[in-house]
Motif scaffolding. Structure first.
Motif, PDB file in Angstrom:
ATOM      1  N   ILE A 183     -17.997 -23.820 -18.455  1.00  0.00           N
ATOM      2  CA  ILE A 183     -18.948 -22.984 -19.197  1.00  0.00           C
ATOM      3  C   ILE A 183     -18.719 -23.133 -20.694  1.00  0.00           C
ATOM      4  O   ILE A 183     -19.605 -23.533 -21.430  1.00  0.00           O
ATOM      5  N   LEU A 184     -17.499 -22.811 -21.153  1.00  0.00           N
ATOM      6  CA  LEU A 184     -17.169 -22.925 -22.573  1.00  0.00           C
ATOM      7  C   LEU A 184     -15.779 -23.532 -22.723  1.00  0.00           C
ATOM      8  O   LEU A 184     -14.871 -23.206 -21.964  1.00  0.00           O
ATOM      9  N   ASP A 185     -15.621 -24.383 -23.743  1.00  0.00           N
ATOM     10  CA  ASP A 185     -14.292 -24.903 -24.033  1.00  0.00           C
ATOM     11  C   ASP A 185     -13.579 -23.961 -25.002  1.00  0.00           C
ATOM     12  O   ASP A 185     -14.112 -22.921 -25.392  1.00  0.00           O
ATOM     13  N   SER A 186     -12.362 -24.316 -25.397  1.00  0.00           N
ATOM     14  CA  SER A 186     -11.551 -23.437 -26.247  1.00  0.00           C
ATOM     15  C   SER A 186     -12.135 -23.241 -27.636  1.00  0.00           C
ATOM     16  O   SER A 186     -11.817 -22.262 -28.324  1.00  0.00           O
ATOM     17  N   GLN A 187     -13.011 -24.159 -28.060  1.00  0.00           N
ATOM     18  CA  GLN A 187     -13.638 -24.055 -29.374  1.00  0.00           C
ATOM     19  C   GLN A 187     -15.008 -23.392 -29.314  1.00  0.00           C
ATOM     20  O   GLN A 187     -15.713 -23.321 -30.319  1.00  0.00           O
ATOM     21  N   TYR A 188     -15.396 -22.928 -28.138  1.00  0.00           N
ATOM     22  CA  TYR A 188     -16.709 -22.321 -27.939  1.00  0.00           C
ATOM     23  C   TYR A 188     -17.832 -23.244 -28.416  1.00  0.00           C
ATOM     24  O   TYR A 188     -18.763 -22.828 -29.115  1.00  0.00           O
ATOM     25  N   SER A 189     -17.726 -24.498 -28.014  1.00  0.00           N
ATOM     26  CA  SER A 189     -18.738 -25.482 -28.439  1.00  0.00           C
ATOM     27  C   SER A 189     -20.087 -25.165 -27.809  1.00  0.00           C
ATOM     28  O   SER A 189     -20.190 -24.940 -26.601  1.00  0.00           O
ATOM     29  N   MET A 190     -21.127 -25.149 -28.648  1.00  0.00           N
ATOM     30  CA  MET A 190     -22.473 -24.874 -28.170  1.00  0.00           C
ATOM     31  C   MET A 190     -23.462 -25.770 -28.913  1.00  0.00           C
ATOM     32  O   MET A 190     -23.327 -25.984 -30.122  1.00  0.00           O
ATOM     33  N   PHE A 191     -24.448 -26.276 -28.202  1.00  0.00           N
ATOM     34  CA  PHE A 191     -25.494 -27.093 -28.805  1.00  0.00           C
ATOM     35  C   PHE A 191     -26.359 -26.216 -29.701  1.00  0.00           C
ATOM     36  O   PHE A 191     -26.961 -25.248 -29.247  1.00  0.00           O
ATOM     37  N   LYS A 192     -26.367 -26.533 -30.970  1.00  0.00           N
ATOM     38  CA  LYS A 192     -27.063 -25.747 -31.997  1.00  0.00           C
ATOM     39  C   LYS A 192     -26.631 -24.282 -31.960  1.00  0.00           C
ATOM     40  O   LYS A 192     -27.400 -23.370 -32.231  1.00  0.00           O
ATOM     41  N   TYR A 193     -25.361 -24.070 -31.592  1.00  0.00           N
ATOM     42  CA  TYR A 193     -24.734 -22.746 -31.536  1.00  0.00           C
ATOM     43  C   TYR A 193     -25.398 -21.824 -30.521  1.00  0.00           C
ATOM     44  O   TYR A 193     -25.322 -20.601 -30.633  1.00  0.00           O
ATOM     45  N   VAL A 194     -26.031 -22.414 -29.504  1.00  0.00           N
ATOM     46  CA  VAL A 194     -26.760 -21.623 -28.506  1.00  0.00           C
ATOM     47  C   VAL A 194     -26.381 -21.998 -27.074  1.00  0.00           C
ATOM     48  O   VAL A 194     -25.969 -21.152 -26.285  1.00  0.00           O
ATOM     49  N   PHE A 195     -26.496 -23.271 -26.708  1.00  0.00           N
ATOM     50  CA  PHE A 195     -26.346 -23.696 -25.318  1.00  0.00           C
ATOM     51  C   PHE A 195     -25.018 -24.414 -25.076  1.00  0.00           C
ATOM     52  O   PHE A 195     -24.727 -25.409 -25.752  1.00  0.00           O
ATOM     53  N   PRO A 196     -24.200 -23.945 -24.107  1.00  0.00           N
ATOM     54  CA  PRO A 196     -23.007 -24.701 -23.713  1.00  0.00           C
ATOM     55  C   PRO A 196     -23.436 -26.044 -23.119  1.00  0.00           C
ATOM     56  O   PRO A 196     -24.270 -26.074 -22.205  1.00  0.00           O
ATOM     57  N   PRO A 197     -22.910 -27.154 -23.609  1.00  0.00           N
ATOM     58  CA  PRO A 197     -23.393 -28.471 -23.175  1.00  0.00           C
ATOM     59  C   PRO A 197     -22.914 -28.903 -21.793  1.00  0.00           C
ATOM     60  O   PRO A 197     -23.443 -29.847 -21.220  1.00  0.00           O
ATOM     61  N   GLU A 198     -21.903 -28.210 -21.238  1.00  0.00           N
ATOM     62  CA  GLU A 198     -21.306 -28.648 -19.983  1.00  0.00           C
ATOM     63  C   GLU A 198     -22.064 -28.166 -18.742  1.00  0.00           C
ATOM     64  O   GLU A 198     -21.804 -28.638 -17.638  1.00  0.00           O
ATOM     65  N   LEU A 199     -22.972 -27.226 -18.890  1.00  0.00           N
ATOM     66  CA  LEU A 199     -23.647 -26.652 -17.729  1.00  0.00           C
ATOM     67  C   LEU A 199     -24.650 -27.622 -17.101  1.00  0.00           C
ATOM     68  O   LEU A 199     -25.375 -28.316 -17.810  1.00  0.00           O
ATOM     69  N   GLU A 200     -24.674 -27.626 -15.765  1.00  0.00           N
ATOM     70  CA  GLU A 200     -25.626 -28.483 -15.062  1.00  0.00           C
ATOM     71  C   GLU A 200     -27.059 -28.020 -15.286  1.00  0.00           C
ATOM     72  O   GLU A 200     -27.991 -28.823 -15.296  1.00  0.00           O
ATOM     73  N   LYS A 201     -27.236 -26.706 -15.443  1.00  0.00           N
ATOM     74  CA  LYS A 201     -28.546 -26.127 -15.704  1.00  0.00           C
ATOM     75  C   LYS A 201     -28.471 -25.283 -16.987  1.00  0.00           C
ATOM     76  O   LYS A 201     -27.533 -24.489 -17.156  1.00  0.00           O
ATOM     77  N   PRO A 202     -29.434 -25.421 -17.893  1.00  0.00           N
ATOM     78  CA  PRO A 202     -29.371 -24.683 -19.168  1.00  0.00           C
ATOM     79  C   PRO A 202     -29.886 -23.252 -19.021  1.00  0.00           C
ATOM     80  O   PRO A 202     -30.914 -22.876 -19.603  1.00  0.00           O
ATOM     81  N   THR A 203     -29.153 -22.445 -18.262  1.00  0.00           N
ATOM     82  CA  THR A 203     -29.615 -21.082 -17.998  1.00  0.00           C
ATOM     83  C   THR A 203     -28.689 -20.016 -18.596  1.00  0.00           C
ATOM     84  O   THR A 203     -28.788 -18.844 -18.256  1.00  0.00           O
ATOM     85  N   LEU A 204     -27.792 -20.442 -19.477  1.00  0.00           N
ATOM     86  CA  LEU A 204     -26.924 -19.514 -20.211  1.00  0.00           C
ATOM     87  C   LEU A 204     -27.047 -19.833 -21.688  1.00  0.00           C
ATOM     88  O   LEU A 204     -26.898 -20.988 -22.095  1.00  0.00           O
ATOM     89  N   ALA A 205     -27.326 -18.801 -22.494  1.00  0.00           N
ATOM     90  CA  ALA A 205     -27.502 -19.005 -23.934  1.00  0.00           C
ATOM     91  C   ALA A 205     -26.802 -17.896 -24.707  1.00  0.00           C
ATOM     92  O   ALA A 205     -26.738 -16.746 -24.251  1.00  0.00           O
ATOM     93  N   PHE A 206     -26.279 -18.262 -25.883  1.00  0.00           N
ATOM     94  CA  PHE A 206     -25.600 -17.309 -26.757  1.00  0.00           C
ATOM     95  C   PHE A 206     -26.477 -17.087 -27.992  1.00  0.00           C
ATOM     96  O   PHE A 206     -26.850 -18.044 -28.679  1.00  0.00           O
TER      97      PHE A 206
END
Length: 538
Positions: free
Chosen positions: A344-367
């Motif tokens: 879901i999230l790595d230790s750096q809280y990496s997110m695509f454009k600070y919104v979507f975790p890139p590791e998820l199979e489906k983009p259904t979680l957003a920050f």
């Protein structure tokens, strides 16, 4: 496809915008809020509760009302340009009532856990466990929008200060501070020069015997009142200024901005001059701090080297008797309801454009709103939500994981070039650039060339005036019929709360300057528009 059910975590400013965006796209939102009211950070409470955001009673917004407003709901024209937290709460209540958001919120409900369902790789669904009145309940949601903010988990680095365990005075975090009543006649050390540190030090200094404000690096200090008395952010955050910044060398922009701030007061003389350049790290907004320093009520000191039972020893060798230490040392990002799944999230809280975790199979979680914009958070988080709901409904697609990681790494490298490496700095974004980036994903970035040809008056205000959120409602999905009028009347709303005593100007003395200024503005407007179009096309 049936209506998708979306869980919105938190009913603060980002959560309210997320609920509204879900409704706009025909989704079914359920918002879970731990408190008994909306507002999140902006809801003042006398007694803070662990794990929740907390503010001091005097807190006033650092961004002006026109820059802060939701994109389709301007703040009333008689409200002050910089609003006290109670005024922001009034605005949020009006917004929630106008768009019928309250019925979608479950109050006094805490989200305990969020986990992928066993068939997540195909369904993208989540199991969400919540607790209300000591009873837990599990829901299944098609999408999650995390709007819990980042001001609840305080960073309290007592272990970094030698001798603090032997200090006989009291220690607290700025998260616990409410008002200066408890500091009358005290000698207080405030550790940390951010917005909160400057505010708390300035306010306490009015009743304390002495306040010492300790800073490792110093800071560049802005103030709310800018040229000609306009709100600072409405003058600084314009597309014209941003176009100039893209053309000029960075060192020239640094020099110009630093010279302007030093013209108000010399930062070196006040002990505030940092080693970093102004564009390299976050700055501090404080109208009061220079005044408190010049009257001697606040003394700027370097970092604390060690504490004794009754005093603080600073790195310059000086020692001061201290009764109270307030740690204005910020907050850490925390999502206790998420599992420790590295997928879901790595230790750096990496997110695509600070919104979507890139590791998820489906983009259904957003920050939503988990970033540090140079300007207001409401316009940026609202645009994020508008993008997210379109991804949830399949109207927008995300790039491949590889492409998302490349974008994340590129942004991290850009931030790291001029700033100290930490999680807070890694989430800093340039206000206009970031909003345009998200707006481009949705197709709502204003088309200046088209406006220049068909609506010159509007184009001029968009380019030369403040970059307000209404600009992103002129076209594309979510277009609002009142956007043009809101933009063209924003200056009137800025002036109305100031003109409580009408003064007649001498038109004869001002007419010549008015026409000269008008001609120059129009000339530079057209030149700059074509210049930026040329730059962005090459």
């Amino acid at each position: 496809m049936g209506v998708k059910r979306v869980a919105v975590i938190g009913a603060g400013v980002s959560g309210l915008g997320a609920i509204k965006c879900c409704l706009d796209e025909g989704l079914e939102p359920t918002c879970f809020e731990k408190k008994s009211d909306i507002g999140g950070l902006w809801k003042y409470e006398e007694t803070p509760e662990s794990g929740r955001a907390s503010i001091y009673k005097s807190l006033t917004c650092n961004t002006s009302k026109e820059m802060t407003a939701f994109s389709d709901y301007p703040i009333p024209d008689h409200y002050p340009n910089f609003m006290h937290n109670s005024k922001i709460m009034e605005y949020l209540r009006m917004y929630a009532s106008h768009f019928g958001l309250m019925k979608h919120i479950q109050f006094q409900t805490e989200v305990c856990s969020i986990k992928k369902r066993p068939d997540f790789s195909s369904s993208g669904q989540w199991d969400v466990v919540v607790e209300a009145e000591k009873t837990q309940k599990t829901y299944i949601f098609d999408g999650i929008m995390v709007c819990s903010g980042h001001y609840s988990q305080k960073h309290f680095p007592l272990q970094d200060f030698e001798g603090i365990s032997k200090f006989q005075g009291s220690c607290l975090h700025s998260w616990e501070y409410k008002h200066p009543n408890n500091f009358v006649g005290k000698r207080v050390a405030v550790i940390g020069l951010g917005n909160s540190g400057a505010d708390v030090a300035g306010e306490i200094s009015r009743v304390a015997a002495q306040v010492f404000l300790s800073t490792r690096q110093g800071a560049w200090i802005w103030n709310r009142v800018w040229d000609h008395g306009d709100p600072m952010d409405t003058t600084v955050f314009t597309r014209y200024n941003r176009a100039v910044q893209k053309v000029y060398p960075r060192y020239l922009i640094n020099r110009h901005m630093e010279k302007k701030l030093n013209a108000r007061f010399n930062h070196a003389n006040y002990g505030l001059l940092p080693q970093h350049r102004i564009l390299d790290q976050r700055t501090v907004l404080s109208d009061d701090l220079p005044n408190r320093i010049i009257t001697g009520k606040v003394k700027i000191k370097p970092n604390v080297k060690a504490f004794t039972p009754t005093s603080a020893i600073f790195e310059d060798g000086t020692e001061e008797n201290i009764d109270v230490v307030i740690f204005a040392t910020g907050y850490t990002l925390s999502f206790p309801f998420l599992s420790d799944d590295s997928g879901i999230l790595d230790s750096q809280y990496s997110m695509f454009k600070y919104v979507f975790p890139p590791e998820l199979e489906k983009p259904t979680l957003a920050f939503i709103g988990i970033l540090q914009p140079a300007g207001a958070i409401i316009p940026t988080s609202e645009l994020q939500s508008r993008w997210v709901v379109r991804v949830f409904t399949g109207l927008n697609k995300l790039p491949s994981r590889r492409a998302m990681m490349a974008d994340i790494n590129r942004k991290n490298q850009t931030v790291a070039k001029g700033s100290k490496k930490n999680l807070r700095d890694s989430r800093r974004v340039q206000f206009i650039d970031y909003m345009d980036e998200i707006a481009s994903e949705i197709g709502v970035k204003p088309n200046l060339l088209s406006l220049l040809l068909w609506d010159t008056k509007l184009a001029k205000e968009i380019f030369c005036g403040p970059c307000t959120s209404y600009q992103y409602r002129l076209q594309g999905p979510g277009k609002w019929a009142g956007a043009r009028e809101a933009i063209l009347t924003q200056r009137e709303r800025m002036l109305k709360p100031l003109r409580t005593r009408v003064v007649k100007h001498s038109q004869a003395s001002l007419s010549h300057l008015f026409w000269v200024k008008s001609v120059c503005v129009v000339f530079f407007f057209f030149i700059s528009v074509f210049a930026i179009m040329y730059i962005t096309s090459h």
